[in-house]
Design a protein around this motif. Structure first.
Motif, mmCIF file in Angstrom:
data_model
loop_
_atom_site.group_PDB
_atom_site.id
_atom_site.type_symbol
_atom_site.label_atom_id
_atom_site.label_comp_id
_atom_site.label_asym_id
_atom_site.label_seq_id
_atom_site.Cartn_x
_atom_site.Cartn_y
_atom_site.Cartn_z
ATOM 1 N N THR A 157 1.145 -6.222 -13.450
ATOM 2 C CA THR A 157 0.605 -4.898 -12.815
ATOM 3 C C THR A 157 0.087 -5.228 -11.457
ATOM 4 O O THR A 157 0.171 -6.106 -10.877
ATOM 5 N N LEU A 158 -0.027 -3.957 -10.826
ATOM 6 C CA LEU A 158 -0.589 -3.946 -9.558
ATOM 7 C C LEU A 158 -1.769 -3.491 -9.253
ATOM 8 O O LEU A 158 -2.487 -2.801 -9.895
ATOM 9 N N GLY A 159 -2.295 -3.978 -8.016
ATOM 10 C CA GLY A 159 -3.548 -3.188 -7.387
ATOM 11 C C GLY A 159 -4.921 -3.791 -7.652
ATOM 12 O O GLY A 159 -5.606 -3.431 -6.959
ATOM 13 N N ASP A 160 -5.000 -4.588 -8.337
ATOM 14 C CA ASP A 160 -6.312 -5.180 -8.999
ATOM 15 C C ASP A 160 -6.868 -5.974 -7.911
ATOM 16 O O ASP A 160 -8.180 -5.944 -7.716
ATOM 17 N N ALA A 161 -6.130 -6.691 -7.358
ATOM 18 C CA ALA A 161 -6.520 -7.567 -6.240
ATOM 19 C C ALA A 161 -7.179 -6.839 -5.046
ATOM 20 O O ALA A 161 -8.133 -7.020 -4.379
ATOM 21 N N ARG A 162 -6.215 -5.460 -4.673
ATOM 22 C CA ARG A 162 -6.885 -4.799 -3.761
ATOM 23 C C ARG A 162 -8.251 -4.045 -3.849
ATOM 24 O O ARG A 162 -9.065 -3.889 -3.318
ATOM 25 N N LEU A 163 -8.459 -3.614 -5.301
ATOM 26 C CA LEU A 163 -9.631 -3.227 -6.029
ATOM 27 C C LEU A 163 -10.920 -3.920 -5.735
ATOM 28 O O LEU A 163 -11.845 -3.615 -5.319
ATOM 29 N N ALA A 164 -10.428 -5.396 -6.237
ATOM 30 C CA ALA A 164 -11.654 -6.394 -5.955
ATOM 31 C C ALA A 164 -12.015 -6.392 -4.302
ATOM 32 O O ALA A 164 -13.228 -6.586 -4.362
ATOM 33 N N LEU A 165 -11.163 -6.554 -3.568
ATOM 34 C CA LEU A 165 -11.384 -6.641 -2.219
ATOM 35 C C LEU A 165 -12.393 -5.240 -1.941
ATOM 36 O O LEU A 165 -13.264 -5.620 -1.060
ATOM 37 N N ALA A 166 -11.730 -4.095 -2.382
ATOM 38 C CA ALA A 166 -12.619 -2.894 -1.839
ATOM 39 C C ALA A 166 -14.178 -2.971 -2.677
ATOM 40 O O ALA A 166 -15.030 -2.626 -1.921
ATOM 41 N N GLY A 167 -14.100 -3.602 -3.770
ATOM 42 C CA GLY A 167 -15.451 -3.840 -4.366
ATOM 43 C C GLY A 167 -16.281 -4.762 -3.532
ATOM 44 O O GLY A 167 -17.523 -4.293 -3.286
ATOM 45 N N ARG A 169 -16.185 -5.301 -0.497
ATOM 46 C CA ARG A 169 -16.584 -4.757 0.516
ATOM 47 C C ARG A 169 -17.407 -3.135 0.612
ATOM 48 O O ARG A 169 -17.432 -2.510 1.400
ATOM 49 N N LYS A 170 -17.691 -3.207 -0.658
ATOM 50 C CA LYS A 170 -18.422 -1.633 -1.130
ATOM 51 C C LYS A 170 -17.663 -0.286 -0.373
ATOM 52 O O LYS A 170 -18.316 0.387 -0.404
ATOM 53 N N GLU A 171 -16.329 -0.492 -0.651
ATOM 54 C CA GLU A 171 -15.584 0.524 -0.203
ATOM 55 C C GLU A 171 -15.444 1.440 -1.578
ATOM 56 O O GLU A 171 -15.329 2.555 -1.503
ATOM 57 N N VAL A 172 -15.437 0.759 -2.811
ATOM 58 C CA VAL A 172 -15.456 1.390 -4.020
ATOM 59 C C VAL A 172 -16.619 0.675 -4.776
ATOM 60 O O VAL A 172 -16.949 -0.470 -4.466
ATOM 61 N N ALA A 173 -17.540 1.705 -5.439
ATOM 62 C CA ALA A 173 -18.350 1.115 -6.476
ATOM 63 C C ALA A 173 -17.682 0.519 -7.610
ATOM 64 O O ALA A 173 -17.302 1.526 -8.285
#
Lengths: 322, 322
Positions: A157-167, A169-173
């Motif tokens: 699967t894709l994208g969870d590593a980038r989501l973790a980074l966004a988390g 960085r507080k880009e995403v709650a």
């Protein structure tokens, strides 16, 4: 104070027998591939504050720095054999070194990959691993081998590593559970070594690359090297379990160009579909068919209804400011 | 702004054909030793402000970072084949990269050693090269192969690199000519590849090591690995041309434990003296007999009259504060 030689002896020199004719402790290590086999070689450098946060967990860091190199072998279809480790450290801290070595060797042992040499020095925390794999001549999954009409596949699967980074960085709650789930994909990726071996060994796939800088950017390397184009369905991309709960726009963006995924993107003839699904099952890495290789140059992103999408995406560039 | 991929293409990807089956531009490079041969592998990491000064000349740095790796192959008696380069840079500056690549490739071409892959990233200036050589099984010059009764030999001259450092640090007052002469040995060392090949190929030497951390420290690794001792005449050590003009105490100290010399220290049976002198002449590296390997453990330093010396010496430790 731990000396350089004590440090190597205490944390990195092990007695387990390996493939190498000579391991740690001389001017060079000695290694020979099995008769008739080639060596696949890759080198990656991870720098604090660039590839990982200052204060990153040492055990997970030991895992990850080897995982990114194993992923390069997987993308070539090579069997891991050995690696060297060059390590610059601000200070020789036994607790940190013990954890780092534990994470490193746990993954190394899983893949029968022996540490055969390297270097340690004082400096800003930097980890450089060069890895060695073995494969039969002509079996490598080359970037230049994609053919118009091929299916386009993604492992895992894709994208969870980038989501973790966004988390982070507080880009995403993100709630704690989602942050933890996504963070595991960022910190302890599973290189798709068994899948790569199956694809190359049975000549199931044509081209392959590992998705470390984002699918769109990395697939672009296959397209350029093979002089072909591709069309893929952004909504068919398999989102990671944490990302799957996020809105469509974020899902599309992080799946298509998130980066740090260490999954395989590969092309294969449609006649191989059944065999590839079976190889995915056998190797414990789900595989998903997401598009096709086209004769027409360029990359076309479409949605589930086949409508063209124009997403603002870019691959990761290590000299860009992001 | 130069991207990572443009940078590699512009400065490091060359069209000249090499030994590798596959070079820069895929997930891995592919390399196979000639049938029946082993690969010798070594990895060194150079860090700014630790191994070289901030603002160091880029062309000389390109030379030196490959030279220190070639020196490891020389100490094993292996023929250079290829290398990978991992480079962390604060910024991608074309002028700096052009000079660095020029110094790197000039030395690489001299030794037919092909750049086959690597990594570039943003970070504190750090250079990690992993080098690959070829040698016949059983021919490696191992640290563990010294035998009591062996002669102890040194290639080239010692101590000028350490003298240059002392000059830069104002520990010693050097005139411009002496600083320039000594500095050349520090910045652009000549790895003793041809000598190493001759010593290993004709089985002239037993043990060998390259003197990068100082003779006393590096010889200590041979003694420990071979479970022997040694006696050498400190005044027989060949001082570099700049150091030769300095007082005896400084000559002794910098020859015996200066570091950064990249000469070979090797042991060989007395029956090989003529052949070793001839190999030195043929390879363009003078060789000097400086002592003997003893059955009794420990390292004994004597002066020209055979009197024991007790010099305050230490090898270089990368985690010491010096």
């Amino acid at each position: 104070m731990l000396s350089e030689f004590d440090l190597i002896k205490q944390f990195f020199q092990r007695s387990r027998p390996g493939t190498a004719a000579l391991g740690i402790g001389d001017d060079c290590a000695l290694l020979a591939p099995a008769p008739g086999m080639q060596m696949a070689i890759s080198s990656d450098m991870l720098v604090e504050n660039r590839h990982f946060f200052a204060g990153a967990d040492a055990r997970m860091l030991g895992h990850k720095c080897l995982a990114v190199n194993l992923s390069d072998l997987a993308a070539m279809g090579a069997r891991p054999v050995a690696f060297t480790l060059a390590l610059a450290l601000p200070a020789a801290e036994p607790a940190w070194l013990g954890e780092f070595a534990a994470g490193l060797f746990a993954l190394a042992d899983l893949h029968d990959c022996e540490l055969i040499g390297g270097d340690t020095t004082k400096g800003p925390l930097t980890i450089c691993i060069t890895i060695f794999g073995e494969l039969a001549p002509g079996h490598a999954l080359r970037r230049a081998a994609a053919v118009a009409g091929d299916d386009l596949w993604i492992s895992g699967t894709l994208g969870d590593a980038r989501l973790a980074l966004a988390g982070y960085r507080k880009e995403v709650a993100l709630d704690d559970a989602a942050q933890l789930l996504a963070g595991a994909r960022m910190h302890t990726p599973s290189p798709r070594v068994a899948l790569g071996l199956a694809l190359a060994g049975a000549r199931l796939a044509h081209a392959a690359i590992d998705i470390s800088d984002g699918l769109v950017g990395d697939l672009g390397h296959i397209l350029a090297a093979s002089r072909v184009g591709a069309t893929f369905d952004v909504d068919a991309l398999p989102a990671g379990p944490a990302l799957a709960a996020q809105p469509q726009a974020l899902r599309r963006r992080f799946c298509a160009a998130g980066g740090d995924d260490y999954e395989l993107c590969f092309s294969a003839a449609p006649a191989q579909r059944e065999a590839i699904l079976a190889a995915g099952l056998a190797s414990g890495a789900a595989v998903t068919r997401v598009g096709t290789i086209d004769a027409a140059p360029g990359l076309r992103l479409v949605d589930a209804r086949g409508q063209a999408l124009d997403l603002p995406l870019a691959g990761f560039d290590h000299f860009a400011s992001a």
